[in-house]
Design an enzyme around this catalytic site. Sequence first.
Site, PDB file in Angstrom:
ATOM      1  N   ASP A  17      -3.107  47.492  80.837  1.00  0.00           N
ATOM      2  CA  ASP A  17      -4.521  47.248  81.149  1.00  0.00           C
ATOM      3  C   ASP A  17      -5.314  46.980  79.865  1.00  0.00           C
ATOM      4  O   ASP A  17      -4.958  47.476  78.798  1.00  0.00           O
ATOM      5  CB  ASP A  17      -5.077  48.485  81.876  1.00  0.00           C
ATOM      6  CG  ASP A  17      -6.390  48.186  82.570  1.00  0.00           C
ATOM      7  OD1 ASP A  17      -6.767  47.001  82.686  1.00  0.00           O
ATOM      8  OD2 ASP A  17      -7.052  49.150  82.987  1.00  0.00           O
ATOM      9  N   HIS A  34      -4.968  37.921  77.416  1.00  0.00           N
ATOM     10  CA  HIS A  34      -3.727  37.856  78.204  1.00  0.00           C
ATOM     11  C   HIS A  34      -2.575  37.327  77.339  1.00  0.00           C
ATOM     12  O   HIS A  34      -1.448  37.812  77.422  1.00  0.00           O
ATOM     13  CB  HIS A  34      -3.917  36.961  79.427  1.00  0.00           C
ATOM     14  CG  HIS A  34      -4.868  37.548  80.434  1.00  0.00           C
ATOM     15  ND1 HIS A  34      -4.802  38.872  80.829  1.00  0.00           N
ATOM     16  CD2 HIS A  34      -5.908  37.001  81.121  1.00  0.00           C
ATOM     17  CE1 HIS A  34      -5.759  39.107  81.724  1.00  0.00           C
ATOM     18  NE2 HIS A  34      -6.441  37.993  81.907  1.00  0.00           N
ATOM     19  N   LEU A 128      18.901  46.920  78.760  1.00  0.00           N
ATOM     20  CA  LEU A 128      17.661  47.369  79.407  1.00  0.00           C
ATOM     21  C   LEU A 128      17.420  46.605  80.706  1.00  0.00           C
ATOM     22  O   LEU A 128      17.572  45.384  80.753  1.00  0.00           O
ATOM     23  CB  LEU A 128      16.474  47.112  78.459  1.00  0.00           C
ATOM     24  CG  LEU A 128      15.083  47.399  79.033  1.00  0.00           C
ATOM     25  CD1 LEU A 128      14.817  48.905  79.054  1.00  0.00           C
ATOM     26  CD2 LEU A 128      14.000  46.690  78.225  1.00  0.00           C
TER      27      LEU A 128
END
Length: 241
Positions: A17, A34, A128
């Site tokens: 966020d 962004h 991962l």
Amino acid sequence: MTMELLTDPRHVAIIMDGNGRWAERRGLPRSFGHRAGVEALRRVVRHSADLGIRYLTVYAFSTENWKRPRREINFLFGLLREYFQKTVEELHAMRVRIRIIGDMTPFPADVRDLAAKAGQRTRENGGLRLQIALNYGGRAEIVKAARALAAEAREGSLTPAEIDEDRFALYLHTAGLPDPELVIRTSGESRLSNFLLWQTAYAELVVTDLCWPDFDEAALENALTEYRRRDRRFGSVRREK
Ligand code: FPP
């Protein structure tokens, strides 16, 4: 020491966020935030893999994000395109396995296609496991699971008594993944915002004031330290899992 302890937490989930605020504070358009957010994601994925974290799930587009101006939504689609085109080979080289969680049906066909290809390209990787939540909403996910179970019960392939927590979890987007032990949220808010509602029942929530584009390797390690400090307080009385 077992592998399990070495990689505790196994699964970290992140609510990324504050991209917009990061940009606005610098007098820049939100799109710059962004873009910087994508760089932060690259850093965090790399460092998570280096630290031996097994599963990382990030909230990239929520079902509520459709309320944003069309221009911003289109910009986010563009970033996703770039991400899947440019970053997948880098992730593949790190043995990262990518999976999308959420309902990508309303996304542009080419973005859906690129996401599917990224999943295909990396599906044999044993490093991962990166889940990217796109058009994801926790309540919608639970309703979808309930609907699928109800349909099976009506067909007769399942009785209501056979529905337990383990069975229910198999109908979620995260089927087969362990629950996250740690949820990190950036930019100061301490809410889950409809993220992994079922899966975070026992998770620790660590909130940092940093906006997502400022989140780096040290910030990740600080969150892990905070998690371990809290986890240790349970001593021999381990948290319910
Ligand atoms: C929150 O910042 C962030 C988002 C809604 C999008 C998250 C997207 C990225 C990190 C980049 C795209 C991801 C990929 C995988 C390419 P905000 O805009 O809600 O910030 P604000 O609360 O300050 O307005």
